[in-house]
Scaffold this active site. Structure first.
Site, PDB file in Angstrom:
ATOM      1  N   HIS A  56      -4.403   1.509   4.442  1.00  0.00           N
ATOM      2  CA  HIS A  56      -4.727   1.344   2.992  1.00  0.00           C
ATOM      3  C   HIS A  56      -5.262  -0.102   2.879  1.00  0.00           C
ATOM      4  O   HIS A  56      -5.078  -1.041   3.888  1.00  0.00           O
ATOM      5  CB  HIS A  56      -3.750   1.678   2.046  1.00  0.00           C
ATOM      6  CG  HIS A  56      -2.536   1.016   2.054  1.00  0.00           C
ATOM      7  ND1 HIS A  56      -1.470   0.981   2.890  1.00  0.00           N
ATOM      8  CD2 HIS A  56      -1.891   0.345   0.919  1.00  0.00           C
ATOM      9  CE1 HIS A  56      -0.432   0.207   2.481  1.00  0.00           C
ATOM     10  NE2 HIS A  56      -0.681  -0.193   1.351  1.00  0.00           N
ATOM     11  N   HIS A  58      -4.439  -2.481   0.967  1.00  0.00           N
ATOM     12  CA  HIS A  58      -3.428  -3.737   0.216  1.00  0.00           C
ATOM     13  C   HIS A  58      -3.280  -4.941   1.220  1.00  0.00           C
ATOM     14  O   HIS A  58      -3.597  -4.613   2.497  1.00  0.00           O
ATOM     15  CB  HIS A  58      -2.000  -3.356  -0.182  1.00  0.00           C
ATOM     16  CG  HIS A  58      -1.935  -2.503  -1.222  1.00  0.00           C
ATOM     17  ND1 HIS A  58      -1.052  -1.479  -1.501  1.00  0.00           N
ATOM     18  CD2 HIS A  58      -2.995  -2.375  -2.446  1.00  0.00           C
ATOM     19  CE1 HIS A  58      -1.158  -1.057  -2.721  1.00  0.00           C
ATOM     20  NE2 HIS A  58      -2.162  -1.461  -3.144  1.00  0.00           N
ATOM     21  N   ASP A  60      -1.137  -6.765   2.242  1.00  0.00           N
ATOM     22  CA  ASP A  60      -0.386  -6.960   3.544  1.00  0.00           C
ATOM     23  C   ASP A  60      -0.204  -5.882   4.462  1.00  0.00           C
ATOM     24  O   ASP A  60       0.689  -5.781   5.360  1.00  0.00           O
ATOM     25  CB  ASP A  60       1.203  -7.035   2.809  1.00  0.00           C
ATOM     26  CG  ASP A  60       1.593  -5.588   1.803  1.00  0.00           C
ATOM     27  OD1 ASP A  60       0.588  -5.152   1.415  1.00  0.00           O
ATOM     28  OD2 ASP A  60       2.557  -4.866   2.130  1.00  0.00           O
ATOM     29  N   HIS A  61      -1.548  -5.196   4.340  1.00  0.00           N
ATOM     30  CA  HIS A  61      -1.763  -4.329   5.451  1.00  0.00           C
ATOM     31  C   HIS A  61      -3.018  -4.608   6.220  1.00  0.00           C
ATOM     32  O   HIS A  61      -3.440  -4.002   7.129  1.00  0.00           O
ATOM     33  CB  HIS A  61      -1.640  -2.830   4.763  1.00  0.00           C
ATOM     34  CG  HIS A  61      -0.441  -2.384   4.323  1.00  0.00           C
ATOM     35  ND1 HIS A  61       0.192  -1.709   5.033  1.00  0.00           N
ATOM     36  CD2 HIS A  61       0.430  -2.870   3.171  1.00  0.00           C
ATOM     37  CE1 HIS A  61       1.599  -1.544   4.515  1.00  0.00           C
ATOM     38  NE2 HIS A  61       1.623  -2.198   3.532  1.00  0.00           N
ATOM     39  N   HIS A 113       0.111   6.124  -3.174  1.00  0.00           N
ATOM     40  CA  HIS A 113       0.222   4.763  -3.184  1.00  0.00           C
ATOM     41  C   HIS A 113      -0.939   4.106  -3.618  1.00  0.00           C
ATOM     42  O   HIS A 113      -1.108   3.334  -4.599  1.00  0.00           O
ATOM     43  CB  HIS A 113       1.065   4.292  -2.027  1.00  0.00           C
ATOM     44  CG  HIS A 113       1.044   2.786  -1.790  1.00  0.00           C
ATOM     45  ND1 HIS A 113       2.127   2.256  -2.613  1.00  0.00           N
ATOM     46  CD2 HIS A 113       0.465   1.922  -1.089  1.00  0.00           C
ATOM     47  CE1 HIS A 113       2.201   0.752  -2.272  1.00  0.00           C
ATOM     48  NE2 HIS A 113       1.103   0.598  -1.482  1.00  0.00           N
ATOM     49  N   ASP A 132       2.498   2.739   3.761  1.00  0.00           N
ATOM     50  CA  ASP A 132       3.369   2.899   2.439  1.00  0.00           C
ATOM     51  C   ASP A 132       3.378   4.332   1.689  1.00  0.00           C
ATOM     52  O   ASP A 132       3.611   4.166   0.645  1.00  0.00           O
ATOM     53  CB  ASP A 132       2.963   1.798   1.529  1.00  0.00           C
ATOM     54  CG  ASP A 132       3.136   0.308   1.861  1.00  0.00           C
ATOM     55  OD1 ASP A 132       3.664   0.108   2.839  1.00  0.00           O
ATOM     56  OD2 ASP A 132       2.499  -0.695   1.488  1.00  0.00           O
ATOM     57  N   HIS A 170       7.645  -1.103   5.639  1.00  0.00           N
ATOM     58  CA  HIS A 170       8.421  -2.080   5.164  1.00  0.00           C
ATOM     59  C   HIS A 170       9.870  -1.762   5.516  1.00  0.00           C
ATOM     60  O   HIS A 170      10.173  -0.620   5.613  1.00  0.00           O
ATOM     61  CB  HIS A 170       8.000  -2.001   3.667  1.00  0.00           C
ATOM     62  CG  HIS A 170       7.081  -2.644   3.184  1.00  0.00           C
ATOM     63  ND1 HIS A 170       6.725  -3.965   2.807  1.00  0.00           N
ATOM     64  CD2 HIS A 170       5.583  -2.095   2.677  1.00  0.00           C
ATOM     65  CE1 HIS A 170       5.649  -4.093   2.593  1.00  0.00           C
ATOM     66  NE2 HIS A 170       4.847  -2.920   2.351  1.00  0.00           N
TER      67      HIS A 170
HETATM   68 FE    FE Z   1       2.747  -2.701   1.853  1.00  0.00          FE
HETATM   69 ZN    ZN Z   2       0.656  -1.070   0.137  1.00  0.00          ZN
END
Ligand code: FE
Ligand code: ZN
Length: 253
Positions: A56, A58, A60-61, A113, A132, A170
């Site tokens: 996805h 985001h 942090d991805h 998400h 996530d 995570h």
């Molecule tokens: Fe994440």
């Molecule tokens: Zn995420």
């Protein structure tokens, strides 16, 4: 085994995943939480990166995509939404597949998400990278999707074989366990929570998990059974899920 997975911590609580197709020696990086750490691990292992597989958009991805592509010349594969952050080379969606050498990943739609979230499933090796969507004893927050979409995504993952190894993005498991114990007292959960707290005390990861373990203990997958505890008796399964998700969003533990 034809697919080897290497897992390492990134940022404060993300995991980085590198997967190598042993038949050809080609490697993929599943999400790019931290370019520096990922490039260092590749170097250490001596693996050749062919693909980035994003789940996805985001940061942090997908935040490390550009730096890693620049350093390795790899191909970036992901859902269209990743272009909100940076360009991709190949757009995929549920029902598509991606080859890494001889390893075949099915793309599973797993929105909720984020709307376009996807997961990558290698049936031959029994491995799923779920970003996530599903966590050990948890699930992703509904930033963009509605409960019925997320419930359908979780059911798609729950339908995979019980021994599927599930790589969640995570390490949230100890706090997920504290919440789970607040809505469920099933003995299998209580046992697992004890193991999780002990593992985290020792600094050990709780990822990967398995589909079987999550079906037995994850309060989000067990939502219909917990409906009475979260004020959703007699409601549809996705509404029971929504009530568990709402309880988690409010939980202070
Ligand atoms: Fe994440
Ligand atoms: Zn995420």
């Amino acid at each position: 085994m034809p697919l080897t997975v290497h897992q390492f911590p990134c940022l404060s609580d993300n995991y980085g995943f590198l997967a190598r197709d042993e038949a050809t020696g080609l490697a993929a990086c599943i999400d790019t939480p931290e370019a520096g750490a990922i490039l260092r691990e590749l170097d250490k292992l001596g693996w050749k990166l062919a693909l980035i597989l994003n789940t996805h958009w985001h940061p942090d991805h997908a935040g490390g995509n550009e730096e890693i592509k620049k350093a390795t010349g790899c191909t970036v594969v992901g859902p269209a939404e990743v272009t909100r952050l940076s360009p991709i080379d190949r757009e995929v969606r549920g029902g598509d597949h991606v080859m890494l050498g001889e390893t075949r990943f099915e793309v599973l739609e797993s929105g909720g998400h984020t709307l376009g979230h996807i997961a990558y499933y290698d049936a031959d090796d029994g491995v799923a990278f779920v970003g996530d969507t599903l966590f050990a004893l948890g699930c992703g927050r509904l930033f963009e999707g509605k409960p019925d979409q997320m419930w359908a995504s979780l059911q798609r993952l729950a339908a995979l074989p019980d021994d599927t190894r599930v790589y969640c993005a995570h390490e949230y498991t100890a706090s997920n366990a504290r919440f789970a114990l607040s809505v469920d007292d099933d003995p299998a959960l209580v046992r697992r929570a004890d193991e999780i707290f002990a593992a985290r005390e020792r600094g050990e990861p709780t990822v990967p998990t398995t589909i079987g373990l999550e079906k037995a203990t994850n309060p989000f997958l067990r939502a219909p059974l917990l409906a009475g505890r979260v004020g959703a008796s007699g409601k549809a399964d996705y509404e029971a899920f929504a009530a568990v998700r709402a309880a988690k969003d409010m939980f202070k533990g």
